[in-house]
Each structure stands twice: as C-alpha cells, then as structure tokens.
Write a protein that holds these residues in place. Structure first.
Motif, PDB file in Angstrom:
ATOM      1  N   ASP A   1       0.858  -1.205   0.000  1.00 38.19           N
ATOM      2  CA  ASP A   1       0.000   0.000   0.000  1.00 38.19           C
ATOM      3  C   ASP A   1       0.881   1.238   0.000  1.00 38.19           C
ATOM      4  O   ASP A   1       1.784   1.334   0.835  1.00 38.19           O
ATOM      5  CB  ASP A   1      -0.862   0.053   1.283  1.00 38.19           C
ATOM      6  N   PRO A   2       0.615   2.195  -0.898  1.00 43.06           N
ATOM      7  CA  PRO A   2       1.440   3.403  -0.915  1.00 43.06           C
ATOM      8  C   PRO A   2       1.220   4.249   0.343  1.00 43.06           C
ATOM      9  O   PRO A   2       0.171   4.155   0.989  1.00 43.06           O
ATOM     10  CB  PRO A   2       0.967   4.160  -2.160  1.00 43.06           C
ATOM     11  N   GLY A   3       2.208   5.079   0.667  1.00 45.69           N
ATOM     12  CA  GLY A   3       2.071   5.995   1.797  1.00 45.69           C
ATOM     13  C   GLY A   3       1.197   7.183   1.413  1.00 45.69           C
ATOM     14  O   GLY A   3       0.872   7.383   0.245  1.00 45.69           O
TER      15      GLY A   3
ATOM     16  N   THR B   1       6.224   7.013   8.294  1.00 42.71           N
ATOM     17  CA  THR B   1       6.959   5.784   8.603  1.00 42.71           C
ATOM     18  C   THR B   1       5.984   4.619   8.778  1.00 42.71           C
ATOM     19  O   THR B   1       4.833   4.816   9.194  1.00 42.71           O
ATOM     20  CB  THR B   1       7.787   5.927   9.901  1.00 42.71           C
ATOM     21  N   ARG B   2       6.450   3.441   8.441  1.00 49.41           N
ATOM     22  CA  ARG B   2       5.623   2.234   8.584  1.00 49.41           C
ATOM     23  C   ARG B   2       6.523   1.119   9.095  1.00 49.41           C
ATOM     24  O   ARG B   2       7.652   0.968   8.636  1.00 49.41           O
ATOM     25  CB  ARG B   2       5.042   1.886   7.214  1.00 49.41           C
ATOM     26  N   LEU B   3       6.019   0.382  10.091  1.00 46.99           N
ATOM     27  CA  LEU B   3       6.800  -0.725  10.650  1.00 46.99           C
ATOM     28  C   LEU B   3       6.213  -2.043  10.168  1.00 46.99           C
ATOM     29  O   LEU B   3       4.991  -2.207  10.131  1.00 46.99           O
ATOM     30  CB  LEU B   3       6.742  -0.681  12.177  1.00 46.99           C
ATOM     31  N   ILE B   4       7.087  -2.992   9.807  1.00 46.02           N
ATOM     32  CA  ILE B   4       6.594  -4.331   9.439  1.00 46.02           C
ATOM     33  C   ILE B   4       7.421  -5.362  10.208  1.00 46.02           C
ATOM     34  O   ILE B   4       8.493  -5.053  10.745  1.00 46.02           O
ATOM     35  CB  ILE B   4       6.723  -4.590   7.922  1.00 46.02           C
ATOM     36  N   LYS B   5       6.890  -6.592  10.211  1.00 49.21           N
ATOM     37  CA  LYS B   5       7.613  -7.664  10.900  1.00 49.21           C
ATOM     38  C   LYS B   5       7.934  -8.723   9.853  1.00 49.21           C
ATOM     39  O   LYS B   5       7.049  -9.151   9.107  1.00 49.21           O
ATOM     40  CB  LYS B   5       6.715  -8.238  11.983  1.00 49.21           C
ATOM     41  N   ASP B   6       9.210  -9.064   9.775  1.00 44.41           N
ATOM     42  CA  ASP B   6       9.619 -10.036   8.762  1.00 44.41           C
ATOM     43  C   ASP B   6      10.535 -11.054   9.438  1.00 44.41           C
ATOM     44  O   ASP B   6      11.596 -10.664   9.953  1.00 44.41           O
ATOM     45  CB  ASP B   6      10.362  -9.282   7.643  1.00 44.41           C
TER      46      ASP B   6
ATOM     47  N   LYS C   1      13.723   1.601   3.193  1.00 46.72           N
ATOM     48  CA  LYS C   1      14.002   1.063   4.533  1.00 46.72           C
ATOM     49  C   LYS C   1      14.932   2.008   5.285  1.00 46.72           C
ATOM     50  O   LYS C   1      15.959   2.424   4.755  1.00 46.72           O
ATOM     51  CB  LYS C   1      14.655  -0.318   4.418  1.00 46.72           C
ATOM     52  N   ILE C   2      14.556   2.377   6.517  1.00 43.46           N
ATOM     53  CA  ILE C   2      15.391   3.304   7.286  1.00 43.46           C
ATOM     54  C   ILE C   2      15.997   2.639   8.519  1.00 43.46           C
ATOM     55  O   ILE C   2      16.579   3.315   9.352  1.00 43.46           O
ATOM     56  CB  ILE C   2      14.595   4.563   7.713  1.00 43.46           C
ATOM     57  N   GLY C   3      15.863   1.312   8.622  1.00 44.10           N
ATOM     58  CA  GLY C   3      16.567   0.672   9.735  1.00 44.10           C
ATOM     59  C   GLY C   3      15.813  -0.487  10.342  1.00 44.10           C
ATOM     60  O   GLY C   3      14.638  -0.732  10.053  1.00 44.10           O
ATOM     61  N   ASP C   4      16.551  -1.208  11.196  1.00 42.30           N
ATOM     62  CA  ASP C   4      15.951  -2.302  11.948  1.00 42.30           C
ATOM     63  C   ASP C   4      15.654  -1.802  13.349  1.00 42.30           C
ATOM     64  O   ASP C   4      16.467  -1.122  13.956  1.00 42.30           O
ATOM     65  CB  ASP C   4      16.941  -3.473  12.060  1.00 42.30           C
ATOM     66  N   VAL C   5      14.475  -2.175  13.836  1.00 36.96           N
ATOM     67  CA  VAL C   5      14.114  -1.753  15.190  1.00 36.96           C
ATOM     68  C   VAL C   5      14.576  -2.850  16.143  1.00 36.96           C
ATOM     69  O   VAL C   5      14.171  -4.000  16.020  1.00 36.96           O
ATOM     70  CB  VAL C   5      12.597  -1.536  15.291  1.00 36.96           C
ATOM     71  N   VAL C   6      15.447  -2.460  17.085  1.00 34.22           N
ATOM     72  CA  VAL C   6      16.013  -3.483  17.975  1.00 34.22           C
ATOM     73  C   VAL C   6      15.347  -3.414  19.329  1.00 34.22           C
ATOM     74  O   VAL C   6      14.912  -2.351  19.774  1.00 34.22           O
ATOM     75  CB  VAL C   6      17.532  -3.281  18.133  1.00 34.22           C
ATOM     76  N   GLY C   7      15.253  -4.551  19.997  1.00 26.66           N
ATOM     77  CA  GLY C   7      14.748  -4.575  21.366  1.00 26.66           C
ATOM     78  C   GLY C   7      13.282  -4.226  21.457  1.00 26.66           C
ATOM     79  O   GLY C   7      12.843  -3.659  22.432  1.00 26.66           O
ATOM     80  N   SER C   8      12.476  -4.567  20.418  1.00 22.87           N
ATOM     81  CA  SER C   8      11.077  -4.145  20.466  1.00 22.87           C
ATOM     82  C   SER C   8      10.158  -5.333  20.690  1.00 22.87           C
ATOM     83  O   SER C   8       8.996  -5.281  20.370  1.00 22.87           O
ATOM     84  CB  SER C   8      10.720  -3.488  19.144  1.00 22.87           C
TER      85      SER C   8
ATOM     86  N   TYR D   1      10.248   1.539   7.669  1.00 26.88           N
ATOM     87  CA  TYR D   1      10.323   2.088   6.315  1.00 26.88           C
ATOM     88  C   TYR D   1       9.766   3.496   6.316  1.00 26.88           C
ATOM     89  O   TYR D   1       8.949   3.861   7.156  1.00 26.88           O
ATOM     90  CB  TYR D   1       9.511   1.228   5.335  1.00 26.88           C
ATOM     91  N   GLN D   2      10.233   4.278   5.316  1.00 34.02           N
ATOM     92  CA  GLN D   2       9.725   5.644   5.178  1.00 34.02           C
ATOM     93  C   GLN D   2       9.276   5.846   3.739  1.00 34.02           C
ATOM     94  O   GLN D   2       9.950   5.429   2.804  1.00 34.02           O
ATOM     95  CB  GLN D   2      10.837   6.637   5.539  1.00 34.02           C
TER      96      GLN D   2
END
Length: 797
Positions: free
Chosen positions: A346-348, A354-359, A377-384, A366-367
C-alpha cells in the motif's frame, strides 16, 4: 535548481574525513560554493566543490583546540583579510581564528569559562560567542568588548541581527533574549526546553529550534507568529534558504527536515542517531553533519545528484541502521501486532511517513518517499519484542515529554489519534480530555480509560531525572537586579512654593573654565564662515556641577532638621560645623575642611531619604575639595561612600536625591583619588546610573550624560577598550530616550572623546549602530553646538 522550485532533495555526496561527530557547519566565502566543518576530533576542515564530479575536496585541516570543536562561523572580508576569516569555538573554552590558507590559528580568543558552543559574525569585524558559562561575549578583532549577562543556564545559540547593535541569544533556560548595544531589551518565552538554534529571516523576524521538538517563528517585537511541529525529538540546528522563508532543521530523531511554506515538505533519514548540524549553500544544496562523523550533502538539482550506485550504498547503510525504540521516534511499537511485508504494497499518504513491518521475527522501519513513489528502509528496530510502550525514558509529543504515547484507533477507516499519558495522570481525566480534544464520542470514555490502565499496569513513578546530559553549570547563578536598592517611597516632589531651594533649578550652566566653553551658555559664539574648529572633543578634563547657594542650602537643612527624629537630629553646633564646611569648599577659602566637619557631614548624608537632599547637596559641593575627595574616595572609606550614592540611584527613589547623587558622582572626578575610585567601580556605577534614563526629568538626564562624559574623559587617557565598550553601550542606550538637547550635547562630546584616535572604538561604535542614531542631531539649528559637535563625531564614523 533553487530550493524554491520544489524538487525533492536527494543525496549529492558523502564526505569522509572527520574521525568523530561533526558538530558544526557553515557555508564558506572562499573558495566559492565551499563550506567549513568542525568536529569532536578537534579539527576544522575547509571543503571546496570538486570541479570534475559532484563532490567536495578537503582543502585543508585546521587544528588549534585542545578539545572538541563545537561551532564555526565565517568573519566577512576586510581590507586586511580580503578572503575573510574562520572562527571556531571549542570545549577548551577558547575561540580560534584562522585564515583560509593556514592550518594553524592566527590568534586565539580567551575569556569564556566553559565550552563555547555558538558563534555569529557581524559587520565591522564583530564576533558574538555563546557559552555554557551562561554568558555571551562580543569580540572585536582580538579583544573582548562586552559580556552579555542575564541567562541562567548555558547559551546554546547566538545570532547578530542585520540591524546594527541588535543581537540574539538562545539558552538552556528556555528563553531567547534580544540585546541592543549590550543591554537586554526583551526576553522571548514560549519554548518548553533548551533553545538550541537560531536563524535570521529578516530584520524583523527570526526562527528558533529547541529540545522541545518545535520550531518557532518570532517577530523582533516579541510576538511568536508560528510554531512548527514535525520532529519527534530534540532539534539541534536550523538554517534558512537564501532569499526566502523556507528552512531546514536537523535533530536527535535521525532526520533532516525541509520546510516549505510552513509545512514539512520532505524528511530525509540518516544512518546516525544525532544529526547535529546543517547549513544551506548559495545554490540551495544542504550540508548536514552527524554523529557518525560523515558529512552528507543533499541537492534538488538533477545534474548534481549522486550516481545510482552511491544512492544505493546510502540506502543500504540506512537500511542496516539500528533504531532504538526507546527514543520514541517511531511512536509505539508492539511487535506482536505488526503486519508483514505485504503492508508495503500500500502506498504511503505523505512524504516521510513511517511504517513498521515484521519479517521473520525482525521489526523493520520504512519511510515513504513521495518523489520516488516507494518505501525506503530506514533501519531495523532493535529490542522491540512485545513491549507496548517505552518503559524507559520519556517520549515527546508536541514538544512535551510523556511516559507513554498511545495510538488510539477509534474505527478501522478513520485516522488514528495520539494519546499522551504520564504515570502521575488520572486515567479517567486523561481519557475525558482526549475525547474532548479530538471531538470523539464520549461513550468511548470507559473503553479509553480501561485501555490506559491495562497498558500501564504495575508502573510505578519513573524518575524524571533522565535529562539529556549536557553539563550546564547550576552554580552561582546570575540574577539581574537582585541587588536593587531598598527604597520604595514614591517620587513625590517635596518642592512646591516659590523662592524655595530646589536643587539645581537655578541653572544648568557649568562654570566657565575661561575661553569660550561650549558647556556654559555664558556667551553665544557664532561659527565663522571659515572652517569650524573642533573645540568640543576629545575633552581633557572632567565637567563638574559647581553652581551653589549656601544660604538656601543651610536654610533648608535647618528647616528639615526640625522635623528629624531624635536619633537623626543635628545639634546647633553640628549645623555651624556644616556651615563652615560649606564656606571652606565653596568660597575658595584657604581653610582646609576638618575631620570633625566630615564626620558631621557623613551623619547628615545618612538621614532618611525624604529629608536627606540638602545634606547630599553639601556633599556634592564639598567633594570637589581635594581634602574631602581624598577622605571619601581613598582606600579606607570608599566602599561605604559608593554604596551610599548608589542607594540613591534607585528608579523608585526621590528625584532630588537621584539628581544630587549623580552630580556628586560627577564631581568626584576632580581629583586623582576620585578618578581612581570611579574607574575601579565603573561597572557597578554605570549599571546603576543607567537606570536613571527612564524618568522624564531633564536635569537628571543632563547629570547622567555628564557622568558618562567624565568616564569618557578618563577612558580616553587610559585606552581601556572594555571600559569604552561599556561607555558606548550606555551612550547608545541613553540616546534612545533623552530629549533634552544639553544632555544630547554632552553625550555627543562623550562619544567623540571615546572614539578619538582609537580605530577599535570607531569600529565598535559603528557595529552598535551609533552613527545612524545620532544623524538627526546634525541638523539641529539651536543650540548650534549640538549640530557642530554631531558633525565632528559623524566625520570620525
């Protein structure tokens, strides 16, 4: 393409050179199109555009600081340095000045007592510095001219405004101050945390950014015109595009944001947590420096955009960044509820969303890029893993810090709402306010309150001391005006009926010293058609107030003595003693005042303030006598003497006392001892005396102008530039309010005397805008001395 053309910004180049965080940037004057960067690695580097490709080349690396370098600015070209100079400020408390072609400093400015974290340059070689020591300093060439005191915490940002003499400072005390000629004119309040950056839009408007995650646009008059929200964490730096009101900001949320027409038009994420600084080049390109030590340049011009490989490398680096969910930059993260990769089909809806996904059990951020129509992609979210809120640290919402920020979806299709919550809040009240604020149906009250309670279970009060650890000095805070005098008696004038003794009412003329003295109105002189000679300045001797009527003074003293309380009452003998003192000091008699006479006078000048003025007048006249001057101004007694006179310079005190105290101070300058004392106590005396500018009494204004003139006479002899700076500041401040032409004339003579034969003082007077202040007096017809003196001063400027 200029910023105004609306193209999206993309990477132009990444520059590796600094070994640690890049903390400051400024566009350079030479070479054209270049810029200067400074870093925690203790160096400053000069970069020039690379003619062949889209990059920049490091011209040279400058070293001079013994600790981190935190700020930089360019000093405009002068005859001596046609390519301008580079100024850098550091954690070693120093400012280094470099030429553009030498890696070692030309000279170093010392004076701050803590990190210098902001610099701004003005016309005529002036430099303004801000420091964690809570002060800002104004420098001219290699000397400190004045220190701006008034903030109660570190000064993070300084700017010299285009209109001469105006300066801005932004501080960790959450305020911004406007200074004119070295004095605080106005304080701007509104930010809710440290002010970190300032940028000038025009002579009338400026922008500020702060740790409260907001940008504000202000009018010089004090009004806040607009608040811009967009960043989710501290904003460190703000820079304006040339020739328009658009601007860029960078901050602790890993982003550079580009603002157009008051909206955040584009968000560029960077693979570094702290984006410390930014500057806009003349061609509209944006340079940013960050905590990873890399400088990145972004451009809206297609021909300057980086190659596809470089952009891919940048995106790869960005996609590998680790994002700490505790910073709150991405809102709440509950890994269990996140959608999978299909969500990115789905487009922004807006740029920078920003949108978070789980893979595969990993959370990725992502932005949305509007210009490219894709999720980056703007990074991996750690410790979440499964945390439903940031359990440590505070989250920012509209610039305020909260323990939690929940996202509430009221229905599937509608927008989601942010609900900020602190553990100390009442869940029901918070839920009620939230529904009110967002115009939502009150029937949701139970649901929302229950949601809050379920999601904050078992939370105890967090300590809120986890503030950003910048070393502000809390000690020895300077509180302006805390030592003001104690008197609050209203300034009702005690003098009414005719023929009474009124201090200084007889004439403002100063006794002639022989020849034609412009202070006297004794004899008008015509300017001959020939060239008028400058008989006005530099003035060599102090101007005193000599006019006296001993009989009236003593009569008033006796009358008031009758109404004095027992403890203050003088005996008949005391009155005779004072009469002798007056005749000894007024009639050029050969008698020398005695110790007994001076002790009696001291008792009389310590009378209550509603009856003290005749005694003060005796003091004013007698202090001209060398013996009396030596007695009151010498080492042993001078402290009480100055404290006594300054006590009367209280804006709420009686005008008669204010006038006579100022005149007594002027008369102290007749002897060596008095001059020495007046110069030693200059800071205190000037600061107190300038408060007398606000009244409307012209005699007080003339006495204030004369005091300034007598200081100018002394300063001209010793050539003390800091003293001259203070004196210029007073002249400029008093000029603003004084109407009386005799007072104006004396200020003009003071000004001429201060700047005669001193190029630094001339430069400083120009940078304070004094020339534009006095121009109007060049056309005064009567008295002619005002016009003539003014023209001589303007010739020097």
């Amino acid at each position: 393409a200029m910023a105004g053309e609306g193209g999206a910004y993309r990477l132009r180049c990444s520059l590796v050179g600094h070994g640690q965080d890049v903390r400051g940037l400024t566009r350079g004057l030479f070479p054209p199109g270049g810029f200067v960067s400074v870093s925690r690695d203790r160096t400053a580097r000069l970069w020039a555009p690379d003619g062949l490709n889209r990059g920049f080349t490091e011209m040279h690396c400058m070293s001079g600081h013994s600790n981190f370098v935190s700020c930089v600015c360019i000093i405009p070209p002068s005859d001596l340095y046609p390519r301008g100079l580079i100024a850098t400020g550091g954690n070693d408390h120093n400012i280094c000045i470099f030429t553009v072609d030498n890696p070692a400093p030309l000279y170093t400015l010392k004076g701050h007592k803590n990190t210098v974290c902001s610099l701004s340059s003005g016309k005529f070689g002036t430099l303004l510095s801000g420091s964690w020591d809570t002060t800002a300093k104004v420098w001219l060439n290699d000397r400190c001219m004045m220190t701006l005191q008034g903030h109660t915490a570190a000064i993070w940002a300084v700017k010299i405004l285009p209109e001469q003499g105006l300066m801005l400072t932004g501080s960790a005390d959450k305020t911004i101050k406007l200074w004119k000629a070295g004095r605080c004119e106005r304080t701007f309040t509104g930010h809710e945390d440290c002010v970190r950056g300032l940028a000038i839009l025009s002579e009338m408007e400026f922008l500020s950014c702060a740790n409260d995650a907001s940008v504000r646009r202000w009018q010089i008059s004090g009004k806040c015109l607009q608040v811009y929200y967009g960043h989710t964490n501290y904003i460190y730096s703000i820079s304006v595009f040339p020739h328009c009101k658009d601007f860029v900001t960078t901050g602790e949320d890993r982003s550079l944001r580009i603002w157009k027409q008051g909206e955040c038009a584009q968000t560029i994420r960077l693979p570094a947590q702290s984006v410390w600084c930014c500057c806009v080049l003349d061609n509209g390109d944006i340079v940013v420096g960050a905590s990873d030590g890399i400088i990145r340049v972004f451009t809206a011009s297609l021909e300057r955009t980086a190659s596809a490989e470089e952009i891919q490398a940048f995106e790869n680096e960005l996609s590998q960044a680790s994002i700490d969910p505790k910073t709150g930059d991405l809102g709440d993260i509950n890994a269990n509820d996140l959608p999978g990769r299909e969500h990115l089909k789905d487009p922004g809806t807006r740029d920078g969303q920003t949108r978070l996904i789980k893979d595969n059990g990993k959370v990725e951020a992502y932005q949305w890029s509007v210009s490219e129509g894709r999720w980056i992609k703007i990074g991996d979210v750690v410790g979440s893993s499964g945390a439903t809120q940031q359990t440590s640290g505070k989250v920012l919402f509209e610039g305020k810090e909260y323990d939690y920020i929940f996202t509430i979806d009221v229905n599937e299709s509608g927008p989601s709402y942010k609900l900020p919550y602190n553990i100390t809040d009442d869940p029901w009240l918070t839920a009620y306010n939230f529904l009110q604020k967002n115009d939502l149906n009150p029937m949701f009250l139970d649901q929302v309150a229950k949601f809050i309670m379920d999601n904050t279970k078992g939370q105890t009060l967090l300590s809120t001391s986890a503030q950003y650890s910048d070393p502000f000095t809390g000690a020895g805070r300077y509180v302006p005006g805390s030592s003001s005098g104690s008197s609050t008696v209203p300034a009702a004038d005690p003098f009414t009926g005719a023929g009474r003794y009124v201090p200084g009412s007889a004439s403002n003329a100063v006794a002639p010293v022989g020849g034609v003295d412009p202070y006297t109105g004794m004899r008008a002189y015509q300017s001959a058609a020939a060239k008028v000679e400058n008989i006005y300045f530099p003035k060599k001797d102090a101007v005193t107030f000599d006019q006296a009527n001993p009989t009236q003074i003593l009569g008033k003293l006796k009358e008031l003595n009758g109404s004095a309380s027992e403890e203050h009452k003088l005996t008949e003998d005391d009155l005779i003693i004072l009469e002798k003192l007056l005749s000894a000091t007024c009639n050029n008699s050969s008698e020398t005042p005695t110790a007994q006479q001076l002790q009696t006078l001291w008792r009389a000048v310590n009378w209550p303030e509603d009856i003290v003025f005749p005694a003060l007048d005796i003091l004013r006249l007698s202090v001209r006598h060398p013996t009396v001057n030596e007695n009151f101004c010498s080492e042993k007694d001078h402290v009480q003497f100055i404290i006594l006179l300054l006590k009367f310079l209280n804006p709420n005190g009686k005008q008669a006392n204010q006038l006579l105290a100022l005149r007594a101070l002027c008369n102290c300058f007749v002897s060596q001892a008095g001059q020495k004392l007046m110069m030693e106590q200059r800071g205190e005396i000037m600061t107190q005396a300038i408060e007398m500018k606000s009244g409307t009494n012209k005699n007080i204004h003339i006495a204030l102008a004369t005091l300034t003139l007598n200081y100018a006479v002394c300063l001209h002899k010793v050539n003390n530039i800091e003293g001259k700076a203070q004196c210029l500041s007073v002249i400029s401040t008093v000029m603003e309010v004084v109407q009386d032409l005799e007072a104006i004339f004396r200020l003009l003579v003071a000004l001429g005397t201060l700047i005669s034969g001193d190029t630094s003082a001339v430069q400083l007077a120009k940078s304070l805008g004094v020339d534009s202040q006095i121009k109007k007096y060049a056309s005064v017809s009567e008295p002619a001395k005002v016009k003539e003196c003014c023209r001589f001063v303007l010739n020097l400027l």
